[in-house]
Design a protein around this motif. Sequence first.
Motif, PDB file in Angstrom:
ATOM      1  N   THR A 158       0.821  -1.211   0.000  1.00  0.00           N
ATOM      2  CA  THR A 158       0.000   0.000   0.000  1.00  0.00           C
ATOM      3  C   THR A 158       0.857   1.265   0.000  1.00  0.00           C
ATOM      4  O   THR A 158       2.084   1.206   0.110  1.00  0.00           O
ATOM      5  CB  THR A 158      -0.919   0.004   1.232  1.00  0.00           C
ATOM      6  OG1 THR A 158      -0.100  -0.030   2.418  1.00  0.00           O
ATOM      7  CG2 THR A 158      -1.835  -1.217   1.236  1.00  0.00           C
ATOM      8  N   GLU A 159       0.182   2.406  -0.094  1.00  0.00           N
ATOM      9  CA  GLU A 159       0.882   3.699  -0.133  1.00  0.00           C
ATOM     10  C   GLU A 159       1.743   3.916   1.109  1.00  0.00           C
ATOM     11  O   GLU A 159       2.815   4.517   1.029  1.00  0.00           O
ATOM     12  CB  GLU A 159      -0.137   4.840  -0.266  1.00  0.00           C
ATOM     13  CG  GLU A 159      -0.875   4.871  -1.591  1.00  0.00           C
ATOM     14  CD  GLU A 159       0.021   5.242  -2.769  1.00  0.00           C
ATOM     15  OE1 GLU A 159       1.095   5.821  -2.531  1.00  0.00           O
ATOM     16  OE2 GLU A 159      -0.359   4.940  -3.909  1.00  0.00           O
ATOM     17  N   GLU A 160       1.274   3.430   2.264  1.00  0.00           N
ATOM     18  CA  GLU A 160       2.051   3.624   3.489  1.00  0.00           C
ATOM     19  C   GLU A 160       3.315   2.768   3.506  1.00  0.00           C
ATOM     20  O   GLU A 160       4.174   2.933   4.371  1.00  0.00           O
ATOM     21  CB  GLU A 160       1.191   3.327   4.726  1.00  0.00           C
ATOM     22  CG  GLU A 160       0.743   1.874   4.846  1.00  0.00           C
ATOM     23  CD  GLU A 160       0.003   1.589   6.147  1.00  0.00           C
ATOM     24  OE1 GLU A 160       0.113   2.396   7.089  1.00  0.00           O
ATOM     25  OE2 GLU A 160      -0.689   0.561   6.195  1.00  0.00           O
ATOM     26  N   SER A 198       5.674   2.872   1.242  1.00  0.00           N
ATOM     27  CA  SER A 198       6.433   3.487   0.150  1.00  0.00           C
ATOM     28  C   SER A 198       7.869   2.978   0.072  1.00  0.00           C
ATOM     29  O   SER A 198       8.458   2.934  -1.017  1.00  0.00           O
ATOM     30  CB  SER A 198       6.436   5.015   0.294  1.00  0.00           C
ATOM     31  OG  SER A 198       6.994   5.397   1.549  1.00  0.00           O
ATOM     32  N   ARG A 239       7.770   0.046  -2.354  1.00  0.00           N
ATOM     33  CA  ARG A 239       6.994   0.154  -3.595  1.00  0.00           C
ATOM     34  C   ARG A 239       7.929   0.402  -4.780  1.00  0.00           C
ATOM     35  O   ARG A 239       7.853   1.433  -5.462  1.00  0.00           O
ATOM     36  CB  ARG A 239       5.945   1.258  -3.490  1.00  0.00           C
ATOM     37  CG  ARG A 239       4.744   0.885  -2.642  1.00  0.00           C
ATOM     38  CD  ARG A 239       3.775   2.057  -2.500  1.00  0.00           C
ATOM     39  NE  ARG A 239       3.166   2.448  -3.763  1.00  0.00           N
ATOM     40  CZ  ARG A 239       2.072   1.887  -4.281  1.00  0.00           C
ATOM     41  NH1 ARG A 239       1.471   0.896  -3.633  1.00  0.00           N
ATOM     42  NH2 ARG A 239       1.571   2.307  -5.421  1.00  0.00           N
TER      43      ARG A 239
END
Length: 274
Positions: free
Chosen positions: A21-23, A25, A28
């Motif tokens: 997820t975005e949290e 990062s 990612r």
Amino acid sequence: MIIDSHVHFWEFDPVRDAWITEEMSAIRRDFSPDDFSLFLNENQVKGCIAVQADQSDEETKFLVSLAKENSFIKGVVGWIDLTSEKLEESLQNYQSEKLIKGFRHIAEGEETGFLLQENVLEGISKLHQFDYTFDILLRKDQLSDAVKLSEKLPDQPFILDHCGKPDLKTIDLKDWKCNISELAQNPNIYCKVSGLLTQGNWNSIDEKSIFETLDFIFLQFGIKRLVFGSDWPVMLLGGNYALWLELISRYVSQFSKEEQELFYSGNAVKFYKL
């Protein structure tokens, strides 16, 4: 000598890898063997096991190809459809790929009871016939499934990922301890000392809770059924490789040199037949 029993590699895809997820990062992006090779000389890491992070046959082929290109990848824990009618045929075909040591399904993403479904159980039972291991990845609230699984398939070589994911945020470990104690009674079950940096608060390391968790895990499984792992790069969410190694090094300093060698490499060599 250190063999890291739990490492992931991926070419990041935001759709396929939606679990990142975005949290998250920090992870990612792509993570390749070249990235991991930086640890080899710096930390006396001589090799690793590449573990699946995606549930597809392509993932298994991807990891095998990386292992063939990078000799420090000593083995692969791939993915296979345990419910496929062609499972035995697939397992037979994989016999020629000696780098494949076992398989894993991300059961923590399934409903409780998934591993105990009749068709899944039947699939796992076939692994032993072809001399493959099975990595158990479950949430702490699913651990009773692992206990029942080991009772139903007592001869299957299992290894529990990430110490069974104890909750180091709330430190509510009563049920976790109960299930771990039962699980450890089966001599065919090993446990990976990995992933603990992400079981607590990501922005602070609770050494006390980690060491207390290790106390319990080492007491239950014993030094001969515990293997070192990092869960790199996922572990970057809660720390870094050098920090994890330093924590573990301090903890296992209480053991003899021979026992430390078992933990850092010997047990992984034995379990995965490296």
